[in-house]
Design an enzyme around this catalytic site. Structure first.
Site, short mmCIF file in Angstrom:
data_model
loop_
_atom_site.label_atom_id
_atom_site.label_comp_id
_atom_site.label_asym_id
_atom_site.label_seq_id
_atom_site.Cartn_x
_atom_site.Cartn_y
_atom_site.Cartn_z
CG ASP A 148 1.86 4.41 1.59
OD1 ASP A 148 2.36 5.53 1.40
OD2 ASP A 148 2.49 3.35 1.41
CG ASP A 183 6.10 4.27 -3.32
OD1 ASP A 183 6.34 3.73 -4.41
OD2 ASP A 183 6.33 5.47 -3.09
CG ASP A 185 3.71 -0.58 2.01
OD1 ASP A 185 4.72 -1.08 1.51
OD2 ASP A 185 3.53 0.65 2.12
#
Length: 250
Positions: free
Chosen positions: A27, A29, A188
């Site tokens: 990922d 961000d 996250d």
């Protein structure tokens, strides 16, 4: 495994089964960079202008519970349930503010450079997989100096369904021409971990901003603080050990 008592046998087994490893998916961000504070600042700048929350700026806790990892189309509906077009325009304006901030302040997650070198040394395939809009994704990868590192940047908008559905991760596997049985994911958010698990791959969850208890609800294979976490390197060493055993090398 003696040097890593915090890793369960099940988690270690999940990583050892990946050998020989073919690819790593990330990922962006909160996973490559600690961008949430900049997203929060952008929302705090713009939301009071539309009278959201009575004009009071949102808190980090509110952001984590309601915004983190969500697709912008869903956030547009959340903010403007009766006027989706206005919501889409608001999110476009918010992302422009974010990009302005990010060009100056974006920083990589601690230890990312070490993991990047580990991946490059082993000649692994790699892609970034994100719900961020394409302009954000390309900008962040560029600012972090990873434009040449990633072979593909997969964007949720360009898939049939964005995260938390598995489609973006399945598209990454297809484009890289690798197997889910030899690939792991770094994520996250609950949305991202859910997507990775649904795509059938082990997911390393980074507790960058989101609380560990919240991330655990999505069933990551392993939770780490950042890329310098000894738990991560114990798992990677297990992959190396299994790969070496399979090829007969040390």
């Amino acid at each position: 495994m003696g040097s890593s008592p915090e890793i369960s046998i099940d988690s270690m087994s999940s990583f050892s089964r990946l050998a020989p490893l073919e690819a790593v998916l990330f990922d962006i961000d909160g996973t490559l960079c600690d961008s949430d504070p900049l997203h929060i600042s952008a929302f705090q700048e713009l939301l009071p202008q539309i009278g959201f929350n009575g004009g009071a700026p949102i808190t980090e806790e509110f952001f984590i519970q309601n915004f983190a990892g969500k697709h912008n189309d869903d956030l547009a509906t959340f903010l403007f349930p009766d006027d989706h077009a206005r919501g889409v325009k608001f999110m476009e304006d918010k992302e422009a503010v974010f990009r302005r901030m990010a060009k100056e302040k974006l920083e990589p997650i601690n230890g990312l450079d070490k993991l990047v070198k580990w991946i490059e040394t082993r000649g692994l395939r790699r892609a970034a997989v994100t719900n961020a809009p394409r302009p954000n994704a390309d900008m962040m990868v560029s600012v972090l100096g990873l434009s040449d590192f990633f072979e593909f940047v997969i964007v949720g908008d360009e898939c049939e369904r964005a995260k938390p559905f598995p489609d973006p991760y399945l598209k990454a596997l297809e484009q890289l021409k690798v197997s889910k049985d030899h690939t792991f994911i770094c994520e996250d958010s609950v949305s991202g971990i859910t997507a990775g698990v649904a795509a059938g791959m082990p997911v390393i969850g980074l507790a960058t901003r989101n609380p560990e208890d919240l991330l655990k609800t999505a069933n990551p294979t392993l939770l780490v603080k950042d890329y310098a976490d000894p738990k991560l390197w114990a798992a990677l060493e297990e992959i190396d050990r299994k790969t070496g055993a399979a090829t007969g090398s040390a």
